[in-house]
Design a protein around this motif. Structure first.
Motif, PDB file in Angstrom:
ATOM      1  N   LEU A  84       0.846  63.072  43.058  1.00  0.00           N
ATOM      2  CA  LEU A  84       0.867  62.266  44.285  1.00  0.00           C
ATOM      3  C   LEU A  84       2.300  61.940  44.699  1.00  0.00           C
ATOM      4  N   GLY A  85       3.139  61.599  43.733  1.00  0.00           N
ATOM      5  CA  GLY A  85       4.534  61.310  44.039  1.00  0.00           C
ATOM      6  C   GLY A  85       5.233  62.523  44.642  1.00  0.00           C
ATOM      7  N   LEU A  86       5.004  63.695  44.068  1.00  0.00           N
ATOM      8  CA  LEU A  86       5.622  64.927  44.578  1.00  0.00           C
ATOM      9  C   LEU A  86       5.076  65.295  45.957  1.00  0.00           C
ATOM     10  N   ILE A  87       3.788  65.116  46.151  1.00  0.00           N
ATOM     11  CA  ILE A  87       3.156  65.415  47.442  1.00  0.00           C
ATOM     12  C   ILE A  87       3.682  64.475  48.517  1.00  0.00           C
ATOM     13  N   ASN A  88       3.698  63.179  48.223  1.00  0.00           N
ATOM     14  CA  ASN A  88       4.102  62.193  49.235  1.00  0.00           C
ATOM     15  C   ASN A  88       5.550  62.363  49.676  1.00  0.00           C
ATOM     16  N   GLU A  89       6.395  62.960  48.823  1.00  0.00           N
ATOM     17  CA  GLU A  89       7.773  63.272  49.231  1.00  0.00           C
ATOM     18  C   GLU A  89       7.798  64.290  50.369  1.00  0.00           C
ATOM     19  N   GLU A 136      -3.023  67.865  56.345  1.00  0.00           N
ATOM     20  CA  GLU A 136      -2.403  67.496  55.077  1.00  0.00           C
ATOM     21  C   GLU A 136      -3.389  67.658  53.913  1.00  0.00           C
ATOM     22  N   CYS A 137      -4.638  67.298  54.121  1.00  0.00           N
ATOM     23  CA  CYS A 137      -5.641  67.488  53.066  1.00  0.00           C
ATOM     24  C   CYS A 137      -5.817  68.963  52.742  1.00  0.00           C
ATOM     25  N   GLU A 138      -5.872  69.790  53.761  1.00  0.00           N
ATOM     26  CA  GLU A 138      -6.016  71.230  53.552  1.00  0.00           C
ATOM     27  C   GLU A 138      -4.781  71.809  52.851  1.00  0.00           C
ATOM     28  N   ARG A 139      -3.605  71.343  53.238  1.00  0.00           N
ATOM     29  CA  ARG A 139      -2.355  71.864  52.677  1.00  0.00           C
ATOM     30  C   ARG A 139      -2.223  71.511  51.192  1.00  0.00           C
ATOM     31  N   PHE A 140      -2.644  70.301  50.812  1.00  0.00           N
ATOM     32  CA  PHE A 140      -2.415  69.852  49.445  1.00  0.00           C
ATOM     33  C   PHE A 140      -3.642  69.884  48.537  1.00  0.00           C
ATOM     34  N   TYR A 141      -4.802  70.208  49.064  1.00  0.00           N
ATOM     35  CA  TYR A 141      -6.006  70.298  48.230  1.00  0.00           C
ATOM     36  C   TYR A 141      -5.789  71.223  47.020  1.00  0.00           C
ATOM     37  N   PRO A 142      -5.167  72.399  47.211  1.00  0.00           N
ATOM     38  CA  PRO A 142      -4.953  73.278  46.051  1.00  0.00           C
ATOM     39  C   PRO A 142      -4.093  72.649  44.957  1.00  0.00           C
ATOM     40  N   VAL A 143      -3.165  71.772  45.313  1.00  0.00           N
ATOM     41  CA  VAL A 143      -2.341  71.121  44.288  1.00  0.00           C
ATOM     42  C   VAL A 143      -3.235  70.348  43.329  1.00  0.00           C
ATOM     43  N   THR A 153       1.039  72.037  35.517  1.00  0.00           N
ATOM     44  CA  THR A 153       1.716  70.749  35.645  1.00  0.00           C
ATOM     45  C   THR A 153       1.819  70.430  37.135  1.00  0.00           C
ATOM     46  N   PRO A 154       2.049  69.178  37.488  1.00  0.00           N
ATOM     47  CA  PRO A 154       2.202  68.849  38.913  1.00  0.00           C
ATOM     48  C   PRO A 154       3.303  69.669  39.604  1.00  0.00           C
ATOM     49  N   THR A 155       4.424  69.878  38.931  1.00  0.00           N
ATOM     50  CA  THR A 155       5.518  70.668  39.524  1.00  0.00           C
ATOM     51  C   THR A 155       5.083  72.114  39.742  1.00  0.00           C
ATOM     52  N   GLU A 156       4.406  72.702  38.770  1.00  0.00           N
ATOM     53  CA  GLU A 156       3.897  74.073  38.917  1.00  0.00           C
ATOM     54  C   GLU A 156       2.866  74.146  40.031  1.00  0.00           C
ATOM     55  N   ALA A 157       2.006  73.134  40.103  1.00  0.00           N
ATOM     56  CA  ALA A 157       0.952  73.119  41.125  1.00  0.00           C
ATOM     57  C   ALA A 157       1.547  73.050  42.530  1.00  0.00           C
TER      58      ALA A 157
END
Length: 169
Positions: A84-89, A136-143, A153-157
């Motif tokens: 979430l932190g990486l996404i919100n950036e 945004e939901c569509e863009r980050f759903y795969p993460v 890991t979150p960084t890899e995702a």
């Protein structure tokens, strides 16, 4: 009634009424949960999304929430908080969060409208708010899926999900 008159009529409504008109124009099933709340359902590429508009007239705030049907178990919450932190950036508008009690992931955005001064929600604003949330939901759903089910890991995702493709296959 001309198209312009119809647009003016829609633009003058209370925020929940305007959202309802937008949802109906898109063919999305929707229902009011009270005077200040509406819920709709939209199908995306990855999931069925619940869209929720909540109007707080005392604050003149319209809160728009999108639920991408992701629930996180206790064992994956630390990794999802990091994601979430990486996404919100990456976001300019709104943010993702995870509700601590239920583990539900939600995208949330709020808009201040001064309806007392005649600055209600326009149909175009309703469209922009809903479309931005869904994009945004569509863009980050795969993460989220890569972290929850793919063992990344979150960084890899984030790296895997945000690969820009060039050209056509």
């Amino acid at each position: 009634m001309s198209e312009e008159e119809g647009q003016e009529e829609r633009d003058d409504g209370a925020p929940i009424e305007v959202l309802e008109q937008y949802f109906e124009a898109r063919g999305w099933a929707c229902e009011r949960s009270g005077d200040g709340e509406i819920v709709a359902s939209a199908t995306g590429s990855w999931a069925q999304y619940e869209l929720r508009g909540v109007w707080r007239p005392e604050d003149q705030v319209l809160q728009f929430l999108t639920f991408p049907d992701i629930k996180v178990g206790p064992e994956k919450r630390a990794a999802i908080y990091e994601a979430l932190g990486l996404i919100n950036e990456q976001l300019w508008l709104g943010h993702f969060e995870m509700w601590s009690g239920s583990g539900i992931v939600v995208f949330r955005h709020a808009t201040i409208l001064d309806a007392r001064e005649g600055e209600g929600l326009s149909f175009a604003q309703a469209e922009a708010i809903a479309e931005a949330a869904l994009e945004e939901c569509e863009r980050f759903y795969p993460v989220f899926q890569f972290v929850l089910w793919g063992g990344k890991t979150p960084t890899e995702a984030i790296s895997a999900a945000l690969i820009d493709t060039h050209g056509e296959a």
